[in-house]
Design a protein around this motif. Structure first.
Motif, short mmCIF file in Angstrom:
data_model
loop_
_atom_site.label_atom_id
_atom_site.label_comp_id
_atom_site.label_asym_id
_atom_site.label_seq_id
_atom_site.Cartn_x
_atom_site.Cartn_y
_atom_site.Cartn_z
N LEU A 99 -16.44 -1.01 -20.16
CA LEU A 99 -16.19 0.31 -20.09
C LEU A 99 -14.93 0.45 -19.85
N LEU A 100 -13.95 0.70 -20.49
CA LEU A 100 -12.76 1.16 -19.65
C LEU A 100 -12.36 2.64 -19.76
N GLY A 101 -11.93 2.85 -18.25
CA GLY A 101 -11.42 4.64 -18.64
C GLY A 101 -9.61 4.56 -18.01
N LEU A 158 -14.59 -1.00 -11.17
CA LEU A 158 -13.81 -1.32 -10.53
C LEU A 158 -11.81 -0.57 -11.07
N VAL A 159 -11.21 0.34 -10.11
CA VAL A 159 -10.53 0.66 -9.98
C VAL A 159 -8.75 -0.37 -10.26
N PHE A 160 -7.75 -0.03 -10.78
CA PHE A 160 -6.31 -0.97 -11.35
C PHE A 160 -6.14 0.05 -10.12
N GLU A 161 -4.74 -0.02 -9.09
CA GLU A 161 -4.07 0.72 -8.20
C GLU A 161 -2.52 0.50 -7.69
N ASP A 162 -1.28 1.08 -7.26
CA ASP A 162 -0.39 0.63 -7.28
C ASP A 162 0.55 1.63 -6.33
N ALA A 163 -0.80 2.58 -6.01
CA ALA A 163 0.06 3.65 -4.54
C ALA A 163 -1.41 3.97 -3.08
N ILE A 164 -1.00 3.73 -2.25
CA ILE A 164 -2.30 4.25 -1.25
C ILE A 164 -2.68 5.25 -1.44
N ASN A 165 -2.46 6.15 -1.56
CA ASN A 165 -3.11 7.43 -1.88
C ASN A 165 -4.01 7.49 -3.92
N GLY A 166 -3.86 5.99 -4.44
CA GLY A 166 -4.24 6.10 -5.53
C GLY A 166 -5.89 5.03 -4.41
N LEU A 167 -5.93 3.97 -3.96
CA LEU A 167 -6.47 3.33 -3.41
C LEU A 167 -7.54 4.37 -2.74
N GLU A 168 -6.48 5.52 -1.54
CA GLU A 168 -7.20 6.52 -0.70
C GLU A 168 -9.22 6.81 -1.92
N ALA A 169 -7.80 7.02 -3.00
CA ALA A 169 -9.02 7.78 -3.95
C ALA A 169 -9.91 7.46 -5.04
N ALA A 170 -9.96 6.14 -4.38
CA ALA A 170 -10.77 4.97 -5.18
C ALA A 170 -11.91 4.76 -4.06
N LYS A 171 -11.46 3.68 -3.12
CA LYS A 171 -11.91 3.90 -1.80
C LYS A 171 -13.66 5.67 -1.25
N LYS A 172 -13.17 6.53 -1.55
CA LYS A 172 -13.23 7.81 -1.33
C LYS A 172 -14.20 7.83 -1.91
N ALA A 173 -13.31 7.61 -3.09
CA ALA A 173 -14.96 7.63 -4.28
C ALA A 173 -15.69 6.42 -4.75
N ASP A 204 -7.48 -12.91 -14.35
CA ASP A 204 -8.21 -12.74 -15.48
C ASP A 204 -9.05 -12.63 -15.07
N LEU A 205 -9.88 -12.48 -16.29
CA LEU A 205 -11.57 -12.25 -15.88
C LEU A 205 -12.33 -13.08 -15.11
N GLU A 206 -12.19 -14.48 -15.12
CA GLU A 206 -12.78 -15.49 -14.18
C GLU A 206 -12.58 -15.10 -12.98
N LYS A 207 -10.94 -15.19 -12.86
CA LYS A 207 -10.64 -14.64 -11.72
C LYS A 207 -11.47 -13.68 -10.42
N ILE A 208 -10.91 -12.55 -11.78
CA ILE A 208 -12.15 -11.36 -10.40
C ILE A 208 -13.61 -11.69 -10.56
N ARG A 209 -14.33 -11.83 -11.51
CA ARG A 209 -15.50 -12.65 -11.02
C ARG A 209 -15.59 -13.54 -9.90
N MET A 210 -14.49 -13.93 -10.17
CA MET A 210 -14.59 -14.94 -8.60
C MET A 210 -14.55 -14.56 -7.43
N LYS A 211 -13.48 -13.66 -7.59
CA LYS A 211 -13.33 -12.43 -6.36
C LYS A 211 -14.80 -12.02 -5.80
N GLY A 212 -16.31 -11.57 -7.15
CA GLY A 212 -16.97 -10.83 -7.22
C GLY A 212 -17.23 -8.90 -6.89
N LEU A 213 -16.11 -9.33 -7.53
CA LEU A 213 -15.71 -7.69 -8.28
C LEU A 213 -16.07 -7.04 -9.60
#
Length: 213
Positions: A99-101, A158-173, A204-213
């Motif tokens: 599911l993508l948002g 799992l969030v994809f972000e480029d900015a510190i404000n976005g990283l902070e938001a994702a982790k707070k969530a 790719d999807l396999e690398k994301i899975r290998m990272k446990g994400l």
């Protein structure tokens, strides 16, 4: 969306410069970008307009500033390119049943332009812009609202972000976060990221899975 799906930072900076130029101010002759841009990234357009008004002592109504800047940047968004590798990853995740948002500080007018230009709309089950969520990043509202619309627990996002404000938001969530850092994201501020990559071509999807994400 900005800096993750499309390389739009130059368009935003150009629109900002034009907005302020119309009021007789050369933004490059001020310290605005050095002092304010890292703070601005990820904010809603209304929040950005409030910062312009205060910093430059503008007489304009905040909502007028917001809309004028959006009208400027809409033209520029007709030329912004996709980030390398992002379409392929989005398509792959969609086909695998994820599911993508989209949680973005851009207004819906710009989301519509990007979705139409790159035919992305059908991939996303939920779209949330900052002004729908009440507060922009680094508040977690926008990500929590997206998870709600997707019907999933934040801890499973799992969030994809480029900015510190976005990283902070994702982790707070309470979400995991992969960072594709922008030019304003100092490495020492990225410690909370679950993974840091240079571009979507690196994963790719396999690398994301290998990272446990």
């Amino acid at each position: 969306m900005d800096g993750v799906i499309v390389r739009s930072e130059p368009a935003w900076r150009a629109s900002e410069e034009e907005l302020i130029r119309r009021r007789g101010i050369n933004i490059r002759e001020t310290n605005f970008r050095q002092t304010q841009v890292p703070f601005l990234i990820g904010r809603s357009q209304q929040e950005a307009a409030e910062i312009y008004k205060k910093f430059f002592d503008l007489k304009d109504d905040i909502m007028h500033l917001r809309q004028e800047r959006i009208e400027i940047v809409k033209d520029l968004f007709q030329e912004v390119p996709l980030m390398s590798g992002v379409y392929e990853l989005i398509e792959c995740l969609f086909k695998k049943g994820y599911l993508l948002g989209l949680a973005t500080s851009s207004p819906m007018e710009l989301v519509d332009i990007v979705f139409e230009r790159f035919r992305l709309g059908n991939f996303f089950k939920a779209v949330v812009v900052a002004e729908m969520a009440g507060k922009g990043k680094p508040a977690p509202n926008i990500y929590l609202k997206t998870a709600e619309l997707l019907g999933v627990e934040p801890s499973r996002c799992l969030v994809f972000e480029d900015a510190i404000n976005g990283l902070e938001a994702a982790k707070k969530a309470g979400m995991r976060c992969i960072m594709i850092p922008n030019n304003f994201a100092a490495l020492e501020n990225l410690a909370k990221a679950d993974w840091i990559i240079e571009s979507f071509c690196d994963i790719d999807l396999e690398k994301i899975r290998m990272k446990g994400l």
